[in-house]
Design an enzyme around this catalytic site. Sequence first.
Site: not given
Length: 567
Positions: A37, A264, A274
């Site tokens: 994104e 992850r 983020k």
Amino acid sequence: MNAETPPSPSNFIKTIIAEDIKTNKNDGRVATRFPPEPNGYLHIGHAKSICLNFGIAGEYEKGTCNLRFDDTNPSKEEVEYMEAIKADVRWLGFDWEDRLYHASDYFDRLYAYAVELIQKGKAYVCSLSPEDTKAYRGTLQEPGKDSPYRNRSVDENLDLFARMRNGEFPEGAHVLRARINMASPNMNMRDPAIYRIRHVAHNRTGDAWPIYPMYDFAHCLSDAIEGITHSLCTLEFEDHRPLYDWILDQLDVPCHPQQIEFARLNLSYTVMSKRKLQVLVERNIVDGWDDPRMPTIAGFRRRGYTPASIRNFCERIGIARRDSMVDVALLEFSIREDLNEKAPRHLGVIRPLKVVIDNYPENRTEELDAPLHPNHPEMGSRTLPFSREIYIEKDDFMENPPSKFYRLSPGREVRLRYAYFIKCEKVVKDKTTGEVIAVHCTYDPETRGGDSPDGRKVKATLHWVSAAHAITAEVRLYDRLFSKENPDEGTDGSHFTDFINPDSLEILTDCKLEPGLADTRPGDSFQFERLGYFCRDKSVSPTGHPVFNRTVTLRDSWTKISKKENA
RNA sequence: UGGGGCGUCGUCAAGCGGCAAAGACACAGGAUUUUGAUUCCUGCAUUCGGAGGUUCGAAUCCUCCCGCCCCAGCCA
């Protein structure tokens, strides 16, 4: 299509794909995608995903990996991020060729799929307020309740959805929901929203749409549209897989990709979300997304990490399903390993201590030859000017050395790298502070180049730089950004910013480097012998001097020994 | 306490009923060295979260227990 990376170890995803190839599940195709994104910069965790997706595709003849921007939420996404992401993926060494896509490319088709879902009675327009929607959803242990709008007719839904699309309603008035099961133990299946009203311009579609699809709806369909075979994502999406499959099962789609989840990346002494990285940037705790202390790709690039080192790191950490915390030492090993081979050697003194060689002629200057890499003569050499006054590293002199210290001290002889043996004769101290401000030595002319004809040995070799010829530079020393291995894991009310390491950056403004370092360019990497690897920064110091960032220190057993002695 | 996952060396991580339980990093010794770097040797889980069970044989299969992670955005 992919960068050179050593043969990579097996993992459960490759095992699945190899099996699919064997059974000819997708006609031998392997199609993956990296779907960021564009709402922030890529970090090392994304690098793991990039290496996985592009890496797997690269292993197969009919393998492809698309770069797809998941741009379904225009209020958070920016063109700046898209450009930065593309630059980072390219820099890492991967090529999406002509397969650059955007979820927004599919808005028309996605809208048509939504209509199809309504027509099949599998979606409805819900007019509950956001608060009521939440109340109707139930909790983790209690089932939700059906929305009063759940049984609207197909025609009414079609009409309402068309009017949503026409911009007739304000944000929040309605939402299109999948009609699944409000009592499902899986929250994601309790009639999830798939379209919401957002009167926000999109950076690619402008004002064309007042409604935007949600991730769960857009992602699986984008995958299907692109003919993705294996849709790799992180563990937190595991609970979404039933929804991913449900949507594709209801609709007439080109194919049904298989979603596979993996853990992850967590790296010690840093944060990886983020959102948190954004906080560091916004609060000016760091100097922007590419601050060399940031775990962003841009940060590592500016710090002096190479694409190969990051790729190798990603191979080494592996792919699995268990939560883990990778030791940052592994990353440091990866960059040392790469730079040890590639980085030319230079001499630079970052904390200068003046040395006067009393028996060396006042006005004499010599040119000494020094290889650029002791283990790779083919890299060539450069010359080093030598004269009566030089600088050595403050740490390389001790007036009262402990037993294990074998660098310069009163009466002791050491070698100057590629130059001469010198012997310490006298120490000059500041009268008031007592600080050593200069050292007087004598040199042995017979030892030119660093070898003694009589075979006598010295214990230490020091780096140095000629005072009259050195260039001045600013050097930035970086340390871990956080003082806690896992900044997210504080006690009760703590916040990750509570654990910022106050010493994560040390700026040295009066460093003396060998003159050849003047004509280097931003991004160039070197080893400053005995100190570490450094990378020329894009910026210039306030005083107009070049700036060098320390990428990583050399392995240092002396520091360990001296710490042990002090302990 | 509903659902979904995960637990193999200090850290990652192979392993998928028959190995003395890979490998890497880290760590500890030693050799070589004009970087206390590099390189090179050597060592580093009788044991796989725990307890039972199945089996000639289990890290791998079954049962129970314990611990950790994720899910109640009209974010992704």
